[in-house]
Design an enzyme around this catalytic site. Sequence first.
Site, short mmCIF file in Angstrom:
data_model
loop_
_atom_site.label_atom_id
_atom_site.label_comp_id
_atom_site.label_asym_id
_atom_site.label_seq_id
_atom_site.Cartn_x
_atom_site.Cartn_y
_atom_site.Cartn_z
CB THR A 229 -6.89 -21.99 -12.38
OG1 THR A 229 -5.31 -22.07 -12.50
CG2 THR A 229 -7.48 -22.53 -13.94
CB CYS A 319 -33.60 -24.16 14.93
SG CYS A 319 -34.84 -24.73 16.12
#
Length: 377
Positions: A229, A319
């Site tokens: 949907t 990082c």
Amino acid sequence: MNRIYLDDAGSAPLLTEVEAALRDVPGGNPSSPHRIGQRASAALDEARAQLAEMLGCEPHEIIWTSGATEASNLVLHHAARVLPPQAEVWISRTEHPCVLAPAERYFSGRLRELPVGRDGLTDLGWLEKELRRGPPGLLVLMAANNETGVLQPWREAAALCQHAGVPYYCDAAQWLGKLPAQALGTATYLSSSAHKFGGPKGVGFAKCPIDTSPMLLGGGQEEGRRGGTENVPGVLAMMAALNARAARLRQDEQVMREQWRRSFEHKLTAQLPGTEIVGAQAPRLWNTVSALMPEADCQQRWVVKLDRHGCAVSTGSACASGKEAPSHVLLGMGLSAADAGRVLRFSSGWETTPADWDSLLAALNKVAGQMKLGNPA
Ligand code: PLP
């Protein structure tokens, strides 16, 4: 403390226009034949027509998705089904992981790397020459890079591909809502995500041909190209955000903001010797600064310390403290792993002011002082 948000490339704050749009969303399932459902279906049709007009494509080419990640997976899934088994895909290492990962899954052993310069730009001369020698099944080239803001020559690439009869896929997640959308529809395939331009998270779209083979199988929604949907509130909110952005673009508001970004970069490199702007020579988004900071043990330290000073910024990538891999984008541009681990990303929004950029400069100066780096003014 006055908090400053400089991570729009990660996710832009929700626009007030979105809240207004959400108040008027029609209820009902767009696949239901009753009038309430049909109102939802009509609202989706209108949104599709609006977006198609903005991009310069046909409404039936738009497929609503849960974001750019689903859209890129859908595009590459479809390409894998329609391309001949030997067809190559040409793609650069600086694409977003949501494009690279499905490309690797579906076209393993058939990927050819597009050369990228130290400035982050794809080599158009190479592309033109190689297209003449033997075209690929698909060219993949994003519009604007999420880590550096570098603008790729996608219009030229689209034209070269059109001339050579090669399908072209453009990830426009960072471009749309920040720069004019016209002509993006010339790409055979296109994708974007609402939260990058002030819409909600979890909604986006793909531009795909009518015969696209579905990745999500289900109830045959979206002309059988994506089961499930449709996210009616998400789509209407996305279009409210995009329309609001388009209005500012018409007034050339991005031009002044590019000046503000340049001025910040100038002051930053003067204030903290050893700082470099990544992709400084390339055309870049007006909002994104990728800065190679002076020596530090980990870029994450900068992010945490700047956050304590009220500035939300990003490493732009994982990082590089040793636990995670350095940015594939920066490596792809020829930076060493150590340098890639020193890069911070500052990405402004439409509401960011010159005073905000100055506050960031002051915070950077304080943090550099705490880290005893460079020669803070
Ligand atoms: N493409 C680019 C260039 C992006 O910056 C992002 C988001 O980080 C995506 C694709 C994926 O968007 P989403 O996470 O909303 O699916």
